[in-house]
Design an enzyme around this catalytic site. Structure first.
Site, PDB file in Angstrom:
ATOM      1  N   ARG A   1       0.853  -1.182   0.000  1.00 42.81           N
ATOM      2  CA  ARG A   1       0.000   0.000   0.000  1.00 42.81           C
ATOM      3  C   ARG A   1       0.893   1.238   0.000  1.00 42.81           C
ATOM      4  O   ARG A   1       1.885   1.308   0.742  1.00 42.81           O
ATOM      5  CB  ARG A   1      -0.912   0.017   1.239  1.00 42.81           C
ATOM      6  CG  ARG A   1      -1.963  -1.093   1.250  1.00 42.81           C
ATOM      7  CD  ARG A   1      -3.034  -0.863   0.188  1.00 42.81           C
ATOM      8  NE  ARG A   1      -4.074  -1.879   0.231  1.00 42.81           N
ATOM      9  CZ  ARG A   1      -4.072  -2.985  -0.505  1.00 42.81           C
ATOM     10  NH1 ARG A   1      -3.064  -3.217  -1.339  1.00 42.81           N
ATOM     11  NH2 ARG A   1      -5.058  -3.857  -0.414  1.00 42.81           N
TER      12      ARG A   1
ATOM     13  N   GLU B   1      -2.052   8.043  -4.884  1.00 44.21           N
ATOM     14  CA  GLU B   1      -2.406   7.562  -6.225  1.00 44.21           C
ATOM     15  C   GLU B   1      -3.607   8.322  -6.780  1.00 44.21           C
ATOM     16  O   GLU B   1      -4.548   8.629  -6.041  1.00 44.21           O
ATOM     17  CB  GLU B   1      -2.721   6.058  -6.172  1.00 44.21           C
ATOM     18  CG  GLU B   1      -1.470   5.198  -6.066  1.00 44.21           C
ATOM     19  CD  GLU B   1      -1.762   3.722  -6.298  1.00 44.21           C
ATOM     20  OE1 GLU B   1      -2.656   3.407  -7.109  1.00 44.21           O
ATOM     21  OE2 GLU B   1      -1.088   2.903  -5.678  1.00 44.21           O
TER      22      GLU B   1
ATOM     23  N   ASP C   1       5.234  -0.054  -6.842  1.00 43.32           N
ATOM     24  CA  ASP C   1       4.011  -0.343  -7.604  1.00 43.32           C
ATOM     25  C   ASP C   1       2.839   0.494  -7.090  1.00 43.32           C
ATOM     26  O   ASP C   1       1.818   0.610  -7.760  1.00 43.32           O
ATOM     27  CB  ASP C   1       3.662  -1.829  -7.485  1.00 43.32           C
ATOM     28  CG  ASP C   1       2.397  -2.203  -8.228  1.00 43.32           C
ATOM     29  OD1 ASP C   1       2.314  -1.916  -9.441  1.00 43.32           O
ATOM     30  OD2 ASP C   1       1.480  -2.766  -7.595  1.00 43.32           O
TER      31      ASP C   1
ATOM     32  N   HIS D   1       0.630   0.481 -10.365  1.00 45.14           N
ATOM     33  CA  HIS D   1      -0.240  -0.418  -9.599  1.00 45.14           C
ATOM     34  C   HIS D   1      -0.657  -1.632 -10.438  1.00 45.14           C
ATOM     35  O   HIS D   1      -1.850  -1.901 -10.633  1.00 45.14           O
ATOM     36  CB  HIS D   1      -1.473   0.335  -9.103  1.00 45.14           C
ATOM     37  CG  HIS D   1      -2.066  -0.268  -7.863  1.00 45.14           C
ATOM     38  ND1 HIS D   1      -2.648   0.480  -6.871  1.00 45.14           N
ATOM     39  CD2 HIS D   1      -2.174  -1.564  -7.445  1.00 45.14           C
ATOM     40  CE1 HIS D   1      -3.105  -0.316  -5.912  1.00 45.14           C
ATOM     41  NE2 HIS D   1      -2.819  -1.559  -6.245  1.00 45.14           N
TER      42      HIS D   1
END
Length: 392
Positions: A273, A302, A297, A320
């Site tokens: 996360r 985000e 990632d 992601h």
């Protein structure tokens, strides 16, 4: 009047209306819904993230269930709209549900599904890919080559880190963390140091057994050690991969002070996360330590990166995509659909959400059960394998 959003309809005559806020991979998930009498409406609006207002409009005045995405804000407003429209089933197409106010859903009598058990290997593979890309400077070298800068081999060109025989650190040794560790041990004979609130006997037994195998082949064995703190992992490991849950105890787990504990040439990987890492502090650390590398990632805000992160050559960043294998994404869509379909049909909740293979077998009917409902106990839903059921 608000513009009507574009939708694609399957089984127009179905008696139960189910909305998917995004097109999803495969067709098995659509079949899971239409086979139990659902009219499936898929929003095809060319908009990456739908607003709350958009989704309220899509729900309309009659909607029995919704499949949503982790980019959407599922709180009291949306669950209230779904309840008003006669709905009582929702599922995220994700294992995580940080975007969902589960308490609000429960107050409105709406089940919240998620999709565990299908992301373990593919997420671990992506974390391993980021590790290799960062350690061996693959993205830097690719950019260099494409820019036409390569004029011939040089002894010092893109020298990176050897992984074989080094120590990999795992923070969060659950299913994904353990799968990642297994890949690094088997692939590169790395030793393991891990931190988790709970002992990972599965990981320990695997590393011990693999160490004995290596000894039998005349090679140096690998070893494992359970750390007493995250700091211990950060100080000792050459590669650190983050796999914790996100809660108030892990928010900014990796901050300025903890980054300073790490080796100057360490590799840090995060496919868990985004807010686990203080991204501003990370940017400053990467600038000050050019041989320190990171593979990310997920991001704190985000879909945005903190200023400067995207400009740093020692950062590998991807959007992601940890779950973005065909099998996994199609499986996630199918499980989400089955969560909704099962609730609408009054089926029980599957007793083991980590054993979801029976739901993904295209050659046999899926169990008459919901794969995973996170608020099942709060709603008093029955649990069973589709043949027998009992109250939670």
């Amino acid at each position: 009047m608000a513009r009507q959003l574009a939708v694609q309809v399957h089984n127009a005559g179905g008696s139960l209306r189910v909305l998917s806020t995004k097109p999803m991979p495969g067709t098995q998930w659509i079949q899971a819904l239409t086979s139990v009498g659902c009219r499936v409406e898929i929003c095809t609006e060319p908009k990456t993230i739908l607003s709350v207002e958009d989704i309220v409009s899509l729900i309309g005045t009659k909607c029995d269930g919704v499949i949503g995405q982790l980019t959407e804000d599922w709180g009291d407003t949306l669950f209230g709209a779904l309840k008003k429209a006669g709905g009582h089933a929702y599922s995220n197409m994700a294992v995580g549900y940080n975007n969902v106010d589960v308490d609000a859903a429960t107050r409105h009598g709406i089940s919240v599904g998620n999709t565990p058990g299908v992301l373990t290997e593919t997420t671990a593979e992506l974390a391993a890919s980021l590790t290799l890309a960062a350690a061996r400077r693959v993205v830097e070298a690719d950019d260099f080559m494409r820019a036409g800068k390569y004029e011939g081999w040089l002894p010092t060109l893109f020298v990176g880190n050897l992984l074989k025989g080094q120590t990999v650190g795992i923070i969060g040794a659950g299913r994904i963390g353990t799968a990642y560790a297994r890949m690094m041990v088997e692939g590169f004979k790395m030793n393991v140091i891990y931190y988790d609130l709970y002992q990972s006997t599965r990981l320990e037994k695997f590393v011990s057994a693999y160490g004995e195998f290596l000894k039998s082949q005349g090679e140096a064995p690998v070893h494992w050690r359970r750390a007493s703190s995250p700091e211990e992992v950060l100080k000792e490991a050459d590669v650190i991969s983050l796999h914790p849950v996100l809660d108030k105890t892990t928010y900014h787990l990796i901050n300025k002070e903890r980054l300073a504990l790490m080796k100057k040439e360490a590799v840090l990987v995060n496919a868990s996360r985004g807010p686990v890492v203080d991204e501003v502090a990370l940017v400053e650390h990467l600038k000050a330590n050019p041989m320190f590398r990171v593979g990310l990632d997920v991001f704190e805000d985000e879909p945005y990166m903190k200023p400067g992160l995207g400009d740093l050559p020692n950062a590998v960043v991807v959007p992601h995509i940890a779950s973005a294998s065909k099998w996994t994404r199609e499986g996630m869509a199918t499980l989400a659909a089955q969560n909704v379909a099962a609730k609408l049909k009054g089926y029980p909740v599957w007793p083991n959400s980590n054993n979801i293979e029976p739901f993904l077998d295209e050659n046999n009917p899926a169990p008459a059960a919901a794969p995973s409902i996170v608020n099942a106990k709060a709603l008093g839903l029955p649990v069973g394998d589709g043949k027998t059921k009992a109250k939670l």
